[in-house]
Design a protein around this motif. Structure first.
Motif, PDB file in Angstrom:
ATOM      1  N   LEU A 193       0.799  -1.226   0.000  1.00  0.00           N
ATOM      2  CA  LEU A 193       0.000   0.000   0.000  1.00  0.00           C
ATOM      3  C   LEU A 193       0.836   1.282   0.000  1.00  0.00           C
ATOM      4  CD1 LEU A 193      -2.796  -1.047   2.515  1.00  0.00           C
ATOM      5  CD2 LEU A 193      -3.026  -0.701   0.037  1.00  0.00           C
ATOM      6  N   ARG A 194       2.145   1.159   0.044  1.00  0.00           N
ATOM      7  CA  ARG A 194       2.987   2.350   0.169  1.00  0.00           C
ATOM      8  C   ARG A 194       2.897   3.288  -1.036  1.00  0.00           C
ATOM      9  NH1 ARG A 194       6.414  -1.519  -1.483  1.00  0.00           N
ATOM     10  NH2 ARG A 194       8.081  -0.993  -2.933  1.00  0.00           N
ATOM     11  N   HIS A 195       2.503   2.780  -2.184  1.00  0.00           N
ATOM     12  CA  HIS A 195       2.417   3.617  -3.388  1.00  0.00           C
ATOM     13  C   HIS A 195       1.008   4.102  -3.685  1.00  0.00           C
ATOM     14  CE1 HIS A 195       6.572   2.955  -4.280  1.00  0.00           C
ATOM     15  NE2 HIS A 195       6.405   1.655  -4.341  1.00  0.00           N
ATOM     16  N   GLY A 196       0.034   3.641  -2.912  1.00  0.00           N
ATOM     17  CA  GLY A 196      -1.332   4.093  -3.142  1.00  0.00           C
ATOM     18  C   GLY A 196      -2.367   3.088  -2.703  1.00  0.00           C
ATOM     19  N   SER A 197      -3.609   3.487  -2.803  1.00  0.00           N
ATOM     20  CA  SER A 197      -4.739   2.687  -2.356  1.00  0.00           C
ATOM     21  C   SER A 197      -4.997   1.511  -3.296  1.00  0.00           C
ATOM     22  CB  SER A 197      -5.991   3.565  -2.300  1.00  0.00           C
ATOM     23  OG  SER A 197      -5.767   4.665  -1.454  1.00  0.00           O
ATOM     24  N   LEU A 198      -5.389   0.383  -2.705  1.00  0.00           N
ATOM     25  CA  LEU A 198      -5.677  -0.838  -3.472  1.00  0.00           C
ATOM     26  C   LEU A 198      -6.799  -1.619  -2.802  1.00  0.00           C
ATOM     27  CD1 LEU A 198      -2.001  -2.139  -3.912  1.00  0.00           C
ATOM     28  CD2 LEU A 198      -3.378  -1.038  -5.688  1.00  0.00           C
ATOM     29  N   HIS A 199      -7.491  -2.437  -3.572  1.00  0.00           N
ATOM     30  CA  HIS A 199      -8.452  -3.373  -2.986  1.00  0.00           C
ATOM     31  C   HIS A 199      -7.713  -4.677  -2.690  1.00  0.00           C
ATOM     32  CE1 HIS A 199      -8.923  -5.474  -6.869  1.00  0.00           C
ATOM     33  NE2 HIS A 199      -8.911  -4.254  -7.398  1.00  0.00           N
ATOM     34  N   GLY A 200      -8.357  -5.556  -1.914  1.00  0.00           N
ATOM     35  CA  GLY A 200      -7.704  -6.772  -1.419  1.00  0.00           C
ATOM     36  C   GLY A 200      -7.051  -7.632  -2.478  1.00  0.00           C
ATOM     37  N   TYR A 201      -7.782  -7.902  -3.565  1.00  0.00           N
ATOM     38  CA  TYR A 201      -7.214  -8.742  -4.627  1.00  0.00           C
ATOM     39  C   TYR A 201      -5.978  -8.085  -5.234  1.00  0.00           C
ATOM     40  CZ  TYR A 201      -6.617 -11.043  -9.125  1.00  0.00           C
ATOM     41  OH  TYR A 201      -6.074 -11.692 -10.197  1.00  0.00           O
ATOM     42  N   ARG A 202      -6.031  -6.782  -5.410  1.00  0.00           N
ATOM     43  CA  ARG A 202      -4.900  -6.058  -6.010  1.00  0.00           C
ATOM     44  C   ARG A 202      -3.697  -6.039  -5.060  1.00  0.00           C
ATOM     45  NH1 ARG A 202      -1.378  -5.353  -8.682  1.00  0.00           N
ATOM     46  NH2 ARG A 202      -0.841  -3.554  -9.931  1.00  0.00           N
ATOM     47  N   ILE A 203      -3.949  -6.025  -3.752  1.00  0.00           N
ATOM     48  CA  ILE A 203      -2.860  -6.101  -2.769  1.00  0.00           C
ATOM     49  C   ILE A 203      -2.141  -7.441  -2.922  1.00  0.00           C
ATOM     50  CG2 ILE A 203      -2.313  -6.274  -0.302  1.00  0.00           C
ATOM     51  CD1 ILE A 203      -4.666  -4.283   0.162  1.00  0.00           C
ATOM     52  N   ALA A 204      -2.915  -8.526  -2.976  1.00  0.00           N
ATOM     53  CA  ALA A 204      -2.327  -9.862  -3.144  1.00  0.00           C
ATOM     54  C   ALA A 204      -1.539  -9.930  -4.441  1.00  0.00           C
ATOM     55  CB  ALA A 204      -3.420 -10.924  -3.121  1.00  0.00           C
ATOM     56  N   LYS A 205      -2.091  -9.367  -5.499  1.00  0.00           N
ATOM     57  CA  LYS A 205      -1.424  -9.380  -6.802  1.00  0.00           C
ATOM     58  C   LYS A 205      -0.129  -8.556  -6.773  1.00  0.00           C
ATOM     59  CE  LYS A 205      -2.528  -8.789 -11.673  1.00  0.00           C
ATOM     60  NZ  LYS A 205      -3.550  -8.380 -12.646  1.00  0.00           N
ATOM     61  N   ALA A 206      -0.147  -7.420  -6.084  1.00  0.00           N
ATOM     62  CA  ALA A 206       1.048  -6.570  -5.976  1.00  0.00           C
ATOM     63  C   ALA A 206       2.165  -7.298  -5.220  1.00  0.00           C
ATOM     64  CB  ALA A 206       0.702  -5.258  -5.283  1.00  0.00           C
ATOM     65  N   ILE A 207       1.798  -8.008  -4.156  1.00  0.00           N
ATOM     66  CA  ILE A 207       2.785  -8.765  -3.379  1.00  0.00           C
ATOM     67  C   ILE A 207       3.382  -9.868  -4.245  1.00  0.00           C
ATOM     68  CG2 ILE A 207       3.063 -10.374  -1.440  1.00  0.00           C
ATOM     69  CD1 ILE A 207       0.916  -8.612   0.033  1.00  0.00           C
ATOM     70  N   ARG A 208       2.524 -10.576  -4.938  1.00  0.00           N
ATOM     71  CA  ARG A 208       2.980 -11.659  -5.821  1.00  0.00           C
ATOM     72  C   ARG A 208       3.885 -11.110  -6.925  1.00  0.00           C
ATOM     73  NH1 ARG A 208      -1.709 -13.792  -6.308  1.00  0.00           N
ATOM     74  NH2 ARG A 208      -2.278 -12.811  -8.257  1.00  0.00           N
ATOM     75  N   HIS A 209       3.481 -10.018  -7.541  1.00  0.00           N
ATOM     76  CA  HIS A 209       4.261  -9.425  -8.637  1.00  0.00           C
ATOM     77  C   HIS A 209       5.617  -8.898  -8.141  1.00  0.00           C
ATOM     78  CE1 HIS A 209       5.194  -7.213 -12.285  1.00  0.00           C
ATOM     79  NE2 HIS A 209       5.430  -6.154 -11.529  1.00  0.00           N
ATOM     80  N   SER A 210       5.606  -8.154  -7.037  1.00  0.00           N
ATOM     81  CA  SER A 210       6.845  -7.581  -6.499  1.00  0.00           C
ATOM     82  C   SER A 210       7.845  -8.649  -6.091  1.00  0.00           C
ATOM     83  CB  SER A 210       6.547  -6.684  -5.299  1.00  0.00           C
ATOM     84  OG  SER A 210       5.790  -5.568  -5.689  1.00  0.00           O
ATOM     85  N   SER A 211       7.328  -9.805  -5.653  1.00  0.00           N
ATOM     86  CA  SER A 211       8.205 -10.888  -5.203  1.00  0.00           C
ATOM     87  C   SER A 211       8.494 -11.898  -6.310  1.00  0.00           C
ATOM     88  CB  SER A 211       7.575 -11.610  -4.009  1.00  0.00           C
ATOM     89  OG  SER A 211       6.446 -12.361  -4.417  1.00  0.00           O
ATOM     90  N   LYS A 212       8.128 -11.547  -7.539  1.00  0.00           N
ATOM     91  CA  LYS A 212       8.330 -12.443  -8.682  1.00  0.00           C
ATOM     92  C   LYS A 212       7.699 -13.814  -8.432  1.00  0.00           C
ATOM     93  CE  LYS A 212      12.296 -10.121 -10.550  1.00  0.00           C
ATOM     94  NZ  LYS A 212      12.937  -9.087  -9.939  1.00  0.00           N
ATOM     95  N   ASP A 213       6.477 -13.806  -7.921  1.00  0.00           N
ATOM     96  CA  ASP A 213       5.660 -14.995  -7.655  1.00  0.00           C
ATOM     97  C   ASP A 213       6.179 -15.895  -6.534  1.00  0.00           C
ATOM     98  OD1 ASP A 213       3.628 -14.400  -9.465  1.00  0.00           O
ATOM     99  OD2 ASP A 213       4.692 -15.339 -11.129  1.00  0.00           O
ATOM    100  N   VAL A 214       7.099 -15.397  -5.719  1.00  0.00           N
ATOM    101  CA  VAL A 214       7.592 -16.192  -4.594  1.00  0.00           C
ATOM    102  C   VAL A 214       6.625 -16.107  -3.411  1.00  0.00           C
ATOM    103  CG1 VAL A 214       9.448 -16.402  -2.874  1.00  0.00           C
ATOM    104  CG2 VAL A 214      10.010 -16.013  -5.283  1.00  0.00           C
ATOM    105  N   LEU A 215       6.102 -14.919  -3.150  1.00  0.00           N
ATOM    106  CA  LEU A 215       5.197 -14.713  -2.025  1.00  0.00           C
ATOM    107  C   LEU A 215       3.769 -14.635  -2.540  1.00  0.00           C
ATOM    108  CD1 LEU A 215       7.285 -11.980  -0.196  1.00  0.00           C
ATOM    109  CD2 LEU A 215       7.216 -14.424   0.298  1.00  0.00           C
ATOM    110  N   LYS A 216       2.945 -15.567  -2.092  1.00  0.00           N
ATOM    111  CA  LYS A 216       1.551 -15.622  -2.524  1.00  0.00           C
ATOM    112  C   LYS A 216       0.662 -15.716  -1.293  1.00  0.00           C
ATOM    113  CE  LYS A 216       2.989 -18.039  -6.671  1.00  0.00           C
ATOM    114  NZ  LYS A 216       3.013 -19.285  -7.399  1.00  0.00           N
ATOM    115  N   LEU A 217      -0.197 -14.723  -1.122  1.00  0.00           N
ATOM    116  CA  LEU A 217      -1.116 -14.720   0.001  1.00  0.00           C
ATOM    117  C   LEU A 217      -2.527 -14.917  -0.512  1.00  0.00           C
ATOM    118  CD1 LEU A 217       0.244 -11.690   2.066  1.00  0.00           C
ATOM    119  CD2 LEU A 217       0.768 -14.101   2.338  1.00  0.00           C
TER     120      LEU A 217
END
Length: 109
Positions: free
Chosen positions: A15-39
């Motif tokens: 969320l540090r770069h802006g507002s997101l909904h839950g699915y987009r938060i999960a997707k951002a984490i997955r993308h930033s971690s190159k699919d290593v971290l999946k919640l």
């Protein structure tokens, strides 16, 4: 770092770069971690509810034309400060872990 603290840190970081909904938060984490971290939903949403109750994020309903409304989460000032704490603790942890592995960081002596 405990499991709940790690999920909290990941969500606040997403969320540090802006507002997101839950699915987009999960997707951002997955993308930033190159699919290593999946919640999954069962991890993201309880944590978001806790963060909201603790005043670290705020939630607002966003109405969408022809689609269900969704909650959009934003980092609060307290949330940004907590994220900085997580960043400092992670840096310290990574430095000491690297020292033990012999890959740099704290004194290898």
């Amino acid at each position: 770092m405990g499991y709940k603290a790690e999920i909290e840190a990941l969500i606040l970081g997403a969320l540090r770069h802006g507002s997101l909904h839950g699915y987009r938060i999960a997707k951002a984490i997955r993308h930033s971690s190159k699919d290593v971290l999946k919640l999954g939903d069962n991890q993201i949403y309880p944590a978001l509810h806790r963060l909201d109750a603790d005043g670290l994020v705020t939630a607002q309903w966003e109405h969408q034309e022809g689609k269900p409304s969704r909650k959009i989460y934003s980092l609060t000032e307290s949330g940004a400060k907590r994220l900085e704490e997580h960043q400092r603790r992670w840096q310290d942890y990574a430095q000491h872990f690297s020292a033990v592995l012999g890959t740099g960081g704290a004194n290898n002596g």
